[in-house]
Design an enzyme around this catalytic site. Sequence first.
Site, PDB file in Angstrom:
ATOM      1  CB  THR A  32       4.726  -7.143  -1.567  1.00 53.65           C
ATOM      2  OG1 THR A  32       3.817  -7.605  -2.559  1.00 53.65           O
ATOM      3  CG2 THR A  32       5.612  -8.286  -1.116  1.00 53.65           C
TER       4      THR A  32
ATOM      5  CG  HIS B 227       1.359  -8.442   2.829  1.00 53.66           C
ATOM      6  ND1 HIS B 227       0.243  -8.827   3.535  1.00 53.66           N
ATOM      7  CD2 HIS B 227       0.929  -8.097   1.593  1.00 53.66           C
ATOM      8  CE1 HIS B 227      -0.812  -8.727   2.748  1.00 53.66           C
ATOM      9  NE2 HIS B 227      -0.428  -8.271   1.569  1.00 53.66           N
TER      10      HIS B 227
HETATM   11  P1  NAD Z   1      -4.432  -3.246  -2.054  1.00 53.86           P
HETATM   12  O1  NAD Z   1      -4.494  -4.124  -0.860  1.00 53.86           O
HETATM   13  O2  NAD Z   1      -3.882  -1.874  -1.941  1.00 53.86           O
HETATM   14  O3  NAD Z   1      -5.897  -3.111  -2.676  1.00 53.86           O
HETATM   15  C1  NAD Z   1      -6.937  -4.000  -2.441  1.00 53.86           C
HETATM   16  C2  NAD Z   1      -8.214  -3.172  -2.336  1.00 53.86           C
HETATM   17  O4  NAD Z   1      -9.325  -4.059  -2.194  1.00 53.86           O
HETATM   18  C3  NAD Z   1      -8.218  -2.237  -1.101  1.00 53.86           C
HETATM   19  O5  NAD Z   1      -8.409  -0.878  -1.517  1.00 53.86           O
HETATM   20  C4  NAD Z   1      -9.397  -2.768  -0.275  1.00 53.86           C
HETATM   21  O6  NAD Z   1     -10.090  -1.747   0.411  1.00 53.86           O
HETATM   22  C5  NAD Z   1     -10.257  -3.415  -1.377  1.00 53.86           C
HETATM   23  N1  NAD Z   1     -11.268  -4.342  -0.874  1.00 53.86           N
HETATM   24  C6  NAD Z   1     -11.311  -5.008   0.299  1.00 53.86           C
HETATM   25  N2  NAD Z   1     -12.454  -5.691   0.409  1.00 53.86           N
HETATM   26  C7  NAD Z   1     -13.166  -5.461  -0.719  1.00 53.86           C
HETATM   27  C8  NAD Z   1     -14.440  -5.897  -1.203  1.00 53.86           C
HETATM   28  N3  NAD Z   1     -15.203  -6.726  -0.510  1.00 53.86           N
HETATM   29  N4  NAD Z   1     -14.840  -5.460  -2.420  1.00 53.86           N
HETATM   30  C9  NAD Z   1     -14.075  -4.624  -3.149  1.00 53.86           C
HETATM   31  N5  NAD Z   1     -12.865  -4.171  -2.724  1.00 53.86           N
HETATM   32  C10 NAD Z   1     -12.420  -4.584  -1.542  1.00 53.86           C
HETATM   33  O7  NAD Z   1      -3.669  -4.068  -3.156  1.00 53.86           O
HETATM   34  P2  NAD Z   1      -2.952  -3.718  -4.551  1.00 53.86           P
HETATM   35  O8  NAD Z   1      -1.545  -3.364  -4.302  1.00 53.86           O
HETATM   36  O9  NAD Z   1      -3.787  -2.793  -5.390  1.00 53.86           O
HETATM   37  O10 NAD Z   1      -2.998  -5.187  -5.155  1.00 53.86           O
HETATM   38  C11 NAD Z   1      -4.247  -5.807  -5.445  1.00 53.86           C
HETATM   39  C12 NAD Z   1      -4.246  -7.264  -5.062  1.00 53.86           C
HETATM   40  O11 NAD Z   1      -3.357  -7.998  -5.910  1.00 53.86           O
HETATM   41  C13 NAD Z   1      -3.793  -7.598  -3.649  1.00 53.86           C
HETATM   42  O12 NAD Z   1      -4.527  -8.721  -3.186  1.00 53.86           O
HETATM   43  C14 NAD Z   1      -2.334  -7.979  -3.824  1.00 53.86           C
HETATM   44  O13 NAD Z   1      -1.865  -8.818  -2.789  1.00 53.86           O
HETATM   45  C15 NAD Z   1      -2.396  -8.707  -5.143  1.00 53.86           C
HETATM   46  N6  NAD Z   1      -1.174  -8.716  -5.951  1.00 53.86           N
HETATM   47  C16 NAD Z   1      -0.982  -9.794  -6.738  1.00 53.86           C
HETATM   48  C17 NAD Z   1       0.098  -9.843  -7.596  1.00 53.86           C
HETATM   49  C18 NAD Z   1       0.279 -11.025  -8.508  1.00 53.86           C
HETATM   50  O14 NAD Z   1       1.342 -11.119  -9.129  1.00 53.86           O
HETATM   51  N7  NAD Z   1      -0.718 -11.896  -8.617  1.00 53.86           N
HETATM   52  C19 NAD Z   1       1.007  -8.781  -7.642  1.00 53.86           C
HETATM   53  C20 NAD Z   1       0.763  -7.660  -6.840  1.00 53.86           C
HETATM   54  C21 NAD Z   1      -0.335  -7.635  -5.996  1.00 53.86           C
END
Ligand code: NAD
Length: 342
Positions: A40, A43
């Site tokens: 975040t 972003h």
């Molecule tokens: P991050 O962006 O570090 O990890 C996402 C991973 O997905 C990256 O390593 C990326 O290379 C990979 N990825 C991209 N395309 C892909 C594909 N086609 N197949 C498989 N993997 C792929 O994010 P993070 O900090 O580990 O968080 C994970 C996700 O959760 C993010 O989308 C984030 O925004 C979200 N998030 C949600 C909450 C919530 O409360 N719902 C809280 C925190 C983060």
Amino acid sequence: MKSLAKLKREPGIWMQDAPMPEIGHNDVLIKIKKTAICGTDIHIYNWDEWAQKTIPVPMIVGHEYAGEIAAIGSEVKGFKIGDRVSGEGHISCGFCRNCKAGRRHLCRKNIGVGVTRPGCFAEYLSLPAVNAYPLPPEVTDEQAAILDPLGNATHVALSFDVVGEDILITGAGPIGVMAAAIARHVGARHIVISDVNDYRLELARNMGATYAVNIKNESISSVMKKLGMNEGFDIGFEMSGNSAAFNMMLETINHAGKIALLGFLPQNTTLDWNQIIMKGLIIKGIYGREMFETWYKMISMLQSGLNIAPIITHHLPINDFQKGFDIMCSGISGKVILDWEQ
Ligand code: NAD
Ligand code: ZN
């Protein structure tokens, strides 16, 4: 006090001198020792569309931290000066239906530390005392600085009974990798994790994944064959925010499978809805951490041997914050810790 803030409506983050935060009767003042950089924060750093709509400027950002109590509001009970704490970043209203029912993570009016109110990238943070979470001595400051994302991973991984089940995790970001470690800790069978980033897939292997697959080189169905899986995954954790990854999960999950959705999918994501309907899938959206059941469980798991050390790949003094953000932006990292004590 020294702090890192979003000072301009453009990419970047800036170190500034800010006034000490004030505390109200029900707040605590936390002296920050270590912080971690979240996706975040990236972003916000990049000033993408979501950040432009969401983040007030100027504002101190950050919401992953460990610190100690430095001052206590007059109505606060249960804390004393010097107590080690981390804290829940979602500040709930306390009055809506879900808050009243003890489901505060589902509050309609959540306010976010470091997102819609001043955050922890500073020498001091003012926080409602109910959001501060006390740390047992076994939990180190480094671990405590990443309890927020470990909490996301825990909330997902404990949403369904994973004991003896085959799990597919899409996305080996820090949260996906920690979810793999938790699923291993609590007794899953095969844990397959996918990404397109080899560095992160290697982290996942070191933290308990059975098979970490780069989907640019190998398909999930080929991995299933190698593991002798005939039917499909029992449980899916979507942690990439990538629609192709989610659709592939729908294809490879077994009938009556269960999916927890954490990654923020693009608004225009199209799905093969018949997979969901005809397989009788159960899909659960996950937001934040359960307050405070997730906090209790993740700390218990750390005390009972859950090892998250490998996910912390970089540790820098706060004056090197730019290097920390550059590393996070590169994707060649797990969690990056910034140290405020030096
Ligand atoms: P991050 O962006 O570090 O990890 C996402 C991973 O997905 C990256 O390593 C990326 O290379 C990979 N990825 C991209 N395309 C892909 C594909 N086609 N197949 C498989 N993997 C792929 O994010 P993070 O900090 O580990 O968080 C994970 C996700 O959760 C993010 O989308 C984030 O925004 C979200 N998030 C949600 C909450 C919530 O409360 N719902 C809280 C925190 C983060
Ligand atoms: Zn509420």
